[in-house]
Design a protein around this motif. Structure first.
Motif, short mmCIF file in Angstrom:
data_model
loop_
_atom_site.label_atom_id
_atom_site.label_comp_id
_atom_site.label_asym_id
_atom_site.label_seq_id
_atom_site.Cartn_x
_atom_site.Cartn_y
_atom_site.Cartn_z
N SER A 14 1.02 3.96 -3.02
CA SER A 14 0.74 5.36 -2.71
C SER A 14 1.89 6.26 -3.17
O SER A 14 1.67 7.33 -3.74
N ALA A 15 3.12 5.82 -2.91
CA ALA A 15 4.28 6.60 -3.33
C ALA A 15 4.36 6.68 -4.85
O ALA A 15 4.66 7.75 -5.41
N LEU A 16 4.06 5.58 -5.51
CA LEU A 16 4.08 5.56 -6.97
C LEU A 16 3.01 6.50 -7.55
O LEU A 16 3.28 7.24 -8.50
N ALA A 17 1.82 6.49 -6.95
CA ALA A 17 0.75 7.38 -7.41
C ALA A 17 1.14 8.84 -7.18
O ALA A 17 0.89 9.70 -8.04
N LEU A 18 1.75 9.14 -6.06
CA LEU A 18 2.18 10.51 -5.77
C LEU A 18 3.23 10.97 -6.77
O LEU A 18 3.17 12.10 -7.28
N ILE A 19 4.18 10.11 -7.08
CA ILE A 19 5.22 10.46 -8.05
C ILE A 19 4.60 10.69 -9.43
O ILE A 19 4.99 11.62 -10.15
N ALA A 20 3.63 9.86 -9.81
CA ALA A 20 2.98 10.02 -11.12
C ALA A 20 2.24 11.35 -11.20
O ALA A 20 2.32 12.05 -12.21
N VAL A 21 1.52 11.69 -10.15
CA VAL A 21 0.76 12.96 -10.15
C VAL A 21 1.71 14.15 -10.18
O VAL A 21 1.49 15.11 -10.92
N LEU A 22 2.76 14.10 -9.39
CA LEU A 22 3.74 15.20 -9.39
C LEU A 22 4.42 15.32 -10.76
O LEU A 22 4.66 16.44 -11.23
N GLY A 23 4.72 14.20 -11.38
CA GLY A 23 5.31 14.24 -12.72
C GLY A 23 4.38 14.88 -13.72
O GLY A 23 4.81 15.65 -14.59
N LEU A 24 3.09 14.57 -13.62
CA LEU A 24 2.10 15.18 -14.52
C LEU A 24 2.01 16.69 -14.31
O LEU A 24 1.97 17.45 -15.28
N THR A 70 0.83 -1.21 0.00
CA THR A 70 0.00 0.00 0.00
C THR A 70 0.86 1.26 0.00
O THR A 70 0.58 2.22 -0.72
N VAL A 71 1.91 1.24 0.79
CA VAL A 71 2.82 2.40 0.84
C VAL A 71 3.52 2.57 -0.50
O VAL A 71 3.66 3.69 -1.00
N LEU A 72 3.95 1.48 -1.10
CA LEU A 72 4.62 1.56 -2.40
C LEU A 72 3.69 2.10 -3.48
O LEU A 72 4.08 2.95 -4.28
#
Length: 53
Positions: free
Chosen positions: A8-18, A4-6
């Motif tokens: 969540s971190a991946l989703a956060l990185i994707a949104v920030l990249g966008l 779940t943490v991984l």
């Protein structure tokens, strides 16, 4: 570290990249407008659209 943490971190990185990509694209567009002028940029966009149709 749980999955779940991984995810969540991946989703956060994707949104920030966008968000970063949107700001970079906007900056490139504004720079082009300042260099070439509004009319030239709009006429170039019309040409590209006509070629696609």
């Amino acid at each position: 570290m749980s999955i779940t943490v991984l995810l969540s971190a991946l989703a956060l990185i994707a949104v920030l990249g966008l968000v970063v990509a949107i700001f970079i694209g906007g900056g490139v567009y504004v720079g082009r407008l300042r260099r070439k002028g509004t009319e030239t940029v709009l006429s170039d966009a019309r040409k590209v659209r006509e070629l696609r149709d």
